[in-house]
Design a protein around this motif. Structure first.
Motif, PDB file in Angstrom:
ATOM      1  N   ASP A   1     -83.855  16.603  32.943  1.00  0.00           N
ATOM      2  CA  ASP A   1     -83.194  16.352  31.668  1.00  0.00           C
ATOM      3  C   ASP A   1     -82.040  15.392  31.947  1.00  0.00           C
ATOM      4  OD1 ASP A   1     -81.907  16.300  29.260  1.00  0.00           O
ATOM      5  OD2 ASP A   1     -81.605  18.465  29.122  1.00  0.00           O
ATOM      6  N   ARG A   2     -82.157  14.164  31.501  1.00  0.00           N
ATOM      7  CA  ARG A   2     -81.154  13.139  31.786  1.00  0.00           C
ATOM      8  C   ARG A   2     -80.209  12.891  30.618  1.00  0.00           C
ATOM      9  NH1 ARG A   2     -83.103   9.749  36.481  1.00  0.00           N
ATOM     10  NH2 ARG A   2     -84.848  10.955  37.211  1.00  0.00           N
ATOM     11  N   THR A   3     -80.123  13.858  29.708  1.00  0.00           N
ATOM     12  CA  THR A   3     -79.186  13.754  28.598  1.00  0.00           C
ATOM     13  C   THR A   3     -77.769  13.837  29.159  1.00  0.00           C
ATOM     14  OG1 THR A   3     -80.767  14.877  27.170  1.00  0.00           O
ATOM     15  CG2 THR A   3     -78.477  14.764  26.405  1.00  0.00           C
ATOM     16  N   VAL A   4     -76.960  12.850  28.884  1.00  0.00           N
ATOM     17  CA  VAL A   4     -75.606  12.788  29.435  1.00  0.00           C
ATOM     18  C   VAL A   4     -74.714  13.795  28.716  1.00  0.00           C
ATOM     19  CG1 VAL A   4     -73.577  11.331  29.755  1.00  0.00           C
ATOM     20  CG2 VAL A   4     -75.865  10.392  30.130  1.00  0.00           C
ATOM     21  N   ILE A   5     -74.112  14.688  29.491  1.00  0.00           N
ATOM     22  CA  ILE A   5     -73.166  15.678  28.969  1.00  0.00           C
ATOM     23  C   ILE A   5     -71.757  15.108  29.021  1.00  0.00           C
ATOM     24  CG2 ILE A   5     -72.132  17.936  29.371  1.00  0.00           C
ATOM     25  CD1 ILE A   5     -74.870  18.790  30.502  1.00  0.00           C
ATOM     26  N   CYS A   6     -71.445  14.447  30.124  1.00  0.00           N
ATOM     27  CA  CYS A   6     -70.114  13.877  30.320  1.00  0.00           C
ATOM     28  C   CYS A   6     -70.247  12.630  31.184  1.00  0.00           C
ATOM     29  CB  CYS A   6     -69.211  14.899  30.998  1.00  0.00           C
ATOM     30  SG  CYS A   6     -67.549  14.293  31.315  1.00  0.00           S
ATOM     31  N   GLU A   7     -69.430  11.629  30.882  1.00  0.00           N
ATOM     32  CA  GLU A   7     -69.453  10.393  31.667  1.00  0.00           C
ATOM     33  C   GLU A   7     -68.026   9.898  31.835  1.00  0.00           C
ATOM     34  OE1 GLU A   7     -72.009   6.274  31.785  1.00  0.00           O
ATOM     35  OE2 GLU A   7     -71.873   7.380  29.901  1.00  0.00           O
ATOM     36  N   GLU A   8     -67.681   9.545  33.041  1.00  0.00           N
ATOM     37  CA  GLU A   8     -66.344   9.060  33.378  1.00  0.00           C
ATOM     38  C   GLU A   8     -66.502   7.725  34.089  1.00  0.00           C
ATOM     39  OE1 GLU A   8     -62.464   8.997  33.488  1.00  0.00           O
ATOM     40  OE2 GLU A   8     -63.233  10.997  33.089  1.00  0.00           O
ATOM     41  N   TRP A   9     -65.850   6.681  33.577  1.00  0.00           N
ATOM     42  CA  TRP A   9     -66.018   5.335  34.142  1.00  0.00           C
ATOM     43  C   TRP A   9     -64.957   4.946  35.161  1.00  0.00           C
ATOM     44  CZ3 TRP A   9     -69.946   1.888  33.546  1.00  0.00           C
ATOM     45  CH2 TRP A   9     -70.906   2.222  32.601  1.00  0.00           C
ATOM     46  N   PHE A  10     -63.809   5.607  35.166  1.00  0.00           N
ATOM     47  CA  PHE A  10     -62.698   5.167  36.019  1.00  0.00           C
ATOM     48  C   PHE A  10     -62.140   6.297  36.864  1.00  0.00           C
ATOM     49  CE2 PHE A  10     -62.813   2.403  32.292  1.00  0.00           C
ATOM     50  CZ  PHE A  10     -63.009   1.186  32.921  1.00  0.00           C
ATOM     51  N   ALA A  11     -62.997   7.093  37.445  1.00  0.00           N
ATOM     52  CA  ALA A  11     -62.571   8.202  38.294  1.00  0.00           C
ATOM     53  C   ALA A  11     -62.177   7.685  39.681  1.00  0.00           C
ATOM     54  CB  ALA A  11     -63.688   9.231  38.416  1.00  0.00           C
ATOM     55  N   SER A  12     -61.507   8.544  40.409  1.00  0.00           N
ATOM     56  CA  SER A  12     -61.154   8.261  41.803  1.00  0.00           C
ATOM     57  C   SER A  12     -61.797   9.330  42.671  1.00  0.00           C
ATOM     58  CB  SER A  12     -59.629   8.294  41.977  1.00  0.00           C
ATOM     59  OG  SER A  12     -59.016   7.322  41.179  1.00  0.00           O
ATOM     60  N   GLY A  13     -61.882   9.074  43.959  1.00  0.00           N
ATOM     61  CA  GLY A  13     -62.440  10.092  44.832  1.00  0.00           C
ATOM     62  C   GLY A  13     -62.570   9.642  46.266  1.00  0.00           C
ATOM     63  N   HIS A  14     -62.894  10.607  47.110  1.00  0.00           N
ATOM     64  CA  HIS A  14     -63.175  10.315  48.510  1.00  0.00           C
ATOM     65  C   HIS A  14     -64.127  11.368  49.049  1.00  0.00           C
ATOM     66  CE1 HIS A  14     -59.858  13.220  48.954  1.00  0.00           C
ATOM     67  NE2 HIS A  14     -60.477  13.563  50.065  1.00  0.00           N
ATOM     68  N   SER A  15     -64.804  11.008  50.112  1.00  0.00           N
ATOM     69  CA  SER A  15     -65.711  11.910  50.804  1.00  0.00           C
ATOM     70  C   SER A  15     -64.945  12.581  51.931  1.00  0.00           C
ATOM     71  CB  SER A  15     -66.884  11.118  51.381  1.00  0.00           C
ATOM     72  OG  SER A  15     -67.651  11.933  52.236  1.00  0.00           O
ATOM     73  N   LYS A  16     -65.338  13.777  52.251  1.00  0.00           N
ATOM     74  CA  LYS A  16     -64.718  14.494  53.369  1.00  0.00           C
ATOM     75  C   LYS A  16     -65.619  14.441  54.604  1.00  0.00           C
ATOM     76  CE  LYS A  16     -61.733  17.081  50.575  1.00  0.00           C
ATOM     77  NZ  LYS A  16     -60.353  17.141  50.878  1.00  0.00           N
ATOM     78  N   LYS A  17     -66.464  13.422  54.665  1.00  0.00           N
ATOM     79  CA  LYS A  17     -67.433  13.284  55.746  1.00  0.00           C
ATOM     80  C   LYS A  17     -66.765  13.068  57.107  1.00  0.00           C
ATOM     81  CE  LYS A  17     -71.597  10.672  56.883  1.00  0.00           C
ATOM     82  NZ  LYS A  17     -72.512   9.628  56.406  1.00  0.00           N
ATOM     83  N   ASN A  18     -65.777  12.174  57.164  1.00  0.00           N
ATOM     84  CA  ASN A  18     -65.074  11.905  58.419  1.00  0.00           C
ATOM     85  C   ASN A  18     -63.676  11.365  58.101  1.00  0.00           C
ATOM     86  OD1 ASN A  18     -65.306   9.017  57.992  1.00  0.00           O
ATOM     87  ND2 ASN A  18     -67.410   9.154  58.748  1.00  0.00           N
ATOM     88  N   VAL A  19     -62.919  11.046  59.120  1.00  0.00           N
ATOM     89  CA  VAL A  19     -61.541  10.583  58.931  1.00  0.00           C
ATOM     90  C   VAL A  19     -61.491   9.283  58.128  1.00  0.00           C
ATOM     91  CG1 VAL A  19     -59.464   9.777  60.126  1.00  0.00           C
ATOM     92  CG2 VAL A  19     -60.729  11.717  61.025  1.00  0.00           C
ATOM     93  N   LEU A  20     -62.384   8.366  58.401  1.00  0.00           N
ATOM     94  CA  LEU A  20     -62.406   7.084  57.699  1.00  0.00           C
ATOM     95  C   LEU A  20     -62.669   7.269  56.202  1.00  0.00           C
ATOM     96  CD1 LEU A  20     -62.237   4.013  57.896  1.00  0.00           C
ATOM     97  CD2 LEU A  20     -64.688   3.995  58.313  1.00  0.00           C
TER      98      LEU A  20
END
Length: 108
Positions: free
Chosen positions: A7-26
């Motif tokens: 079901d690809r009905t969009v519930i919420c969409e944010e175009w200008f979010a910020s974030g980072h991955s916790k995969k490694n230090v970089l």
């Protein structure tokens, strides 16, 4: 899922979010500021960006299409930059990933 289809009905969409991955230090030090696109449907969370940022977001582990069944947890927290969400999920190979996401409209 409806008849095996997502079901690809969009519930919420944010175009200008910020974030980072916790995969490694970089990826923890890098990340994206106000250039992530978050799309939430009933069946998936899509984390992406737009050109030219889309050229570097895979390097920082910020390009994901996450089926709902693979999301292990979503925790809300408050930090220096406001309300954030820590999303923990498993990829198709079974490896665990964590993303810290800061949407502009966290209530949505």
């Amino acid at each position: 899922m409806v008849n095996g289809a997502l079901d690809r009905t969009v519930i919420c969409e944010e175009w200008f979010a910020s974030g980072h991955s916790k995969k490694n230090v970089l990826t923890r030090l890098g990340g994206a500021r106000n250039c992530l696109r978050l799309v939430v449907t009933r069946d998936l969370l899509w984390v992406t960006s737009w050109f030219p940022f889309s050229l570097i977001t895979p390097f920082y582990d910020l390009e994901h299409v996450i089926p709902r069944k693979r999301i292990l947890s979503v925790r809300q927290s408050w930090g220096l930059f406001g309300r954030s969400f820590l999303v923990t999920f498993r990829d198709e190979c079974g490896a665990e990933h964590r993303l810290g996401l800061w949407p502009w409209r966290p209530a949505a």
